[in-house]
Design a protein around this motif. Structure first.
Motif, PDB file in Angstrom:
ATOM      1  N   ASN A  24       0.841  -1.197   0.000  1.00  0.00           N
ATOM      2  CA  ASN A  24       0.000   0.000   0.000  1.00  0.00           C
ATOM      3  C   ASN A  24       0.877   1.248   0.000  1.00  0.00           C
ATOM      4  O   ASN A  24       1.572   1.536   0.965  1.00  0.00           O
ATOM      5  N   HIS A  25       0.832   2.003  -1.103  1.00  0.00           N
ATOM      6  CA  HIS A  25       1.549   3.272  -1.201  1.00  0.00           C
ATOM      7  C   HIS A  25       0.591   4.452  -1.087  1.00  0.00           C
ATOM      8  O   HIS A  25       0.979   5.592  -1.318  1.00  0.00           O
ATOM      9  N   ASP A  26      -0.663   4.163  -0.755  1.00  0.00           N
ATOM     10  CA  ASP A  26      -1.676   5.205  -0.619  1.00  0.00           C
ATOM     11  C   ASP A  26      -1.582   5.823   0.772  1.00  0.00           C
ATOM     12  O   ASP A  26      -0.993   5.252   1.685  1.00  0.00           O
ATOM     13  N   ASP A  27      -2.210   6.988   0.941  1.00  0.00           N
ATOM     14  CA  ASP A  27      -2.186   7.688   2.223  1.00  0.00           C
ATOM     15  C   ASP A  27      -3.213   7.162   3.213  1.00  0.00           C
ATOM     16  O   ASP A  27      -3.202   7.566   4.373  1.00  0.00           O
ATOM     17  N   ILE A  28      -4.103   6.295   2.761  1.00  0.00           N
ATOM     18  CA  ILE A  28      -5.132   5.756   3.647  1.00  0.00           C
ATOM     19  C   ILE A  28      -5.083   4.239   3.625  1.00  0.00           C
ATOM     20  O   ILE A  28      -4.542   3.637   2.698  1.00  0.00           O
ATOM     21  N   PRO A  29      -5.654   3.581   4.636  1.00  0.00           N
ATOM     22  CA  PRO A  29      -5.596   2.114   4.698  1.00  0.00           C
ATOM     23  C   PRO A  29      -6.412   1.445   3.586  1.00  0.00           C
ATOM     24  O   PRO A  29      -7.403   1.994   3.105  1.00  0.00           O
ATOM     25  N   HIS A  30      -5.961   0.260   3.209  1.00  0.00           N
ATOM     26  CA  HIS A  30      -6.663  -0.605   2.256  1.00  0.00           C
ATOM     27  C   HIS A  30      -6.523  -2.044   2.744  1.00  0.00           C
ATOM     28  O   HIS A  30      -5.639  -2.359   3.540  1.00  0.00           O
ATOM     29  N   LYS A  76     -12.727 -16.012  -0.727  1.00  0.00           N
ATOM     30  CA  LYS A  76     -12.204 -16.145   0.639  1.00  0.00           C
ATOM     31  C   LYS A  76     -10.924 -16.980   0.754  1.00  0.00           C
ATOM     32  O   LYS A  76     -10.654 -17.579   1.787  1.00  0.00           O
ATOM     33  N   ALA A  77     -10.127 -17.030  -0.317  1.00  0.00           N
ATOM     34  CA  ALA A  77      -8.851 -17.752  -0.254  1.00  0.00           C
ATOM     35  C   ALA A  77      -7.836 -16.983   0.595  1.00  0.00           C
ATOM     36  O   ALA A  77      -6.970 -17.580   1.227  1.00  0.00           O
ATOM     37  N   PHE A  78      -7.933 -15.650   0.600  1.00  0.00           N
ATOM     38  CA  PHE A  78      -7.034 -14.838   1.410  1.00  0.00           C
ATOM     39  C   PHE A  78      -7.720 -13.529   1.786  1.00  0.00           C
ATOM     40  O   PHE A  78      -8.657 -13.082   1.139  1.00  0.00           O
ATOM     41  N   ARG A  79      -7.231 -12.950   2.872  1.00  0.00           N
ATOM     42  CA  ARG A  79      -7.736 -11.662   3.356  1.00  0.00           C
ATOM     43  C   ARG A  79      -6.633 -11.014   4.184  1.00  0.00           C
ATOM     44  O   ARG A  79      -6.126 -11.616   5.124  1.00  0.00           O
ATOM     45  N   SER A  80      -6.269  -9.788   3.839  1.00  0.00           N
ATOM     46  CA  SER A  80      -5.242  -9.084   4.601  1.00  0.00           C
ATOM     47  C   SER A  80      -5.874  -8.312   5.750  1.00  0.00           C
ATOM     48  O   SER A  80      -7.085  -8.079   5.768  1.00  0.00           O
ATOM     49  N   LYS A  81      -5.033  -7.902   6.670  1.00  0.00           N
ATOM     50  CA  LYS A  81      -5.466  -6.934   7.675  1.00  0.00           C
ATOM     51  C   LYS A  81      -5.473  -5.564   6.978  1.00  0.00           C
ATOM     52  O   LYS A  81      -5.045  -5.449   5.824  1.00  0.00           O
ATOM     53  N   ALA A  82      -5.917  -4.542   7.656  1.00  0.00           N
ATOM     54  CA  ALA A  82      -5.857  -3.195   7.089  1.00  0.00           C
ATOM     55  C   ALA A  82      -4.393  -2.807   6.910  1.00  0.00           C
ATOM     56  O   ALA A  82      -3.594  -2.915   7.844  1.00  0.00           O
ATOM     57  N   LEU A  83      -4.037  -2.402   5.698  1.00  0.00           N
ATOM     58  CA  LEU A  83      -2.658  -2.039   5.378  1.00  0.00           C
ATOM     59  C   LEU A  83      -2.516  -0.523   5.398  1.00  0.00           C
ATOM     60  O   LEU A  83      -3.118   0.174   4.581  1.00  0.00           O
ATOM     61  N   ASP A  84      -1.733  -0.001   6.338  1.00  0.00           N
ATOM     62  CA  ASP A  84      -1.443   1.424   6.358  1.00  0.00           C
ATOM     63  C   ASP A  84      -0.408   1.736   5.286  1.00  0.00           C
ATOM     64  O   ASP A  84       0.104   0.838   4.609  1.00  0.00           O
TER      65      ASP A  84
END
Length: 125
Positions: free
Chosen positions: A72-78, A85-93
């Motif tokens: 994540n190179h954005d200024d907000i979380p993604h 449902k094979a994968f799911r990340s946590k919120a990426l800052d």
């Protein structure tokens, strides 16, 4: 006759399979390392960048067993969420990353759980 037998024994020792085994044991790891280096060097980049509310590239084709890194190179979380449902990340800052290894062939459609209009696709062959 005894002299001939001694010469045959010496010749057999010089060309014994034992020496071949020793040489193979010494050269085997070197050859293996060179082959592995070539395989790693030949891989294409496997990073998906998240910036300006877009996954880039939006579609990527990889081989089975490839690990893809989402950054994540954005200024907000993604987040990165597979539709099946094979994968799911946590919120990426900002500058956080999430990696997933694709062990099975198929098409993996994913999206950002916080911004569902953000979509992407990984095709695993």
């Amino acid at each position: 006759m005894r002299n001939l037998m001694n010469q045959l024994r010496l010749a057999a020792v010089r060309f014994s399979p034992g020496r071949a085994v020793v040489v193979a044991m010494l050269l085997g790891p070197l050859v293996g390392a060179l082959l592995a280096y070539g395989a790693v060097a030949a891989q294409e980049p496997t990073e998906v960048k998240i910036d300006n509310f877009v996954f880039n590239p939006q579609e990527m084709t990889v081989a089975v067993g490839t690990t893809v890194n989402f950054v994540n190179h954005d200024d907000i979380p993604h987040t990165v969420v597979d539709k099946n449902k094979a994968f799911r990340s946590k919120a990426l800052d900002t500058d956080d990353s999430f990696s997933f290894t694709f062990a099975s062939a198929g098409t993996y459609d994913y999206f950002c759980g916080l911004h569902p209009h953000m979509t992407g696709k990984i095709i695993v062959k």
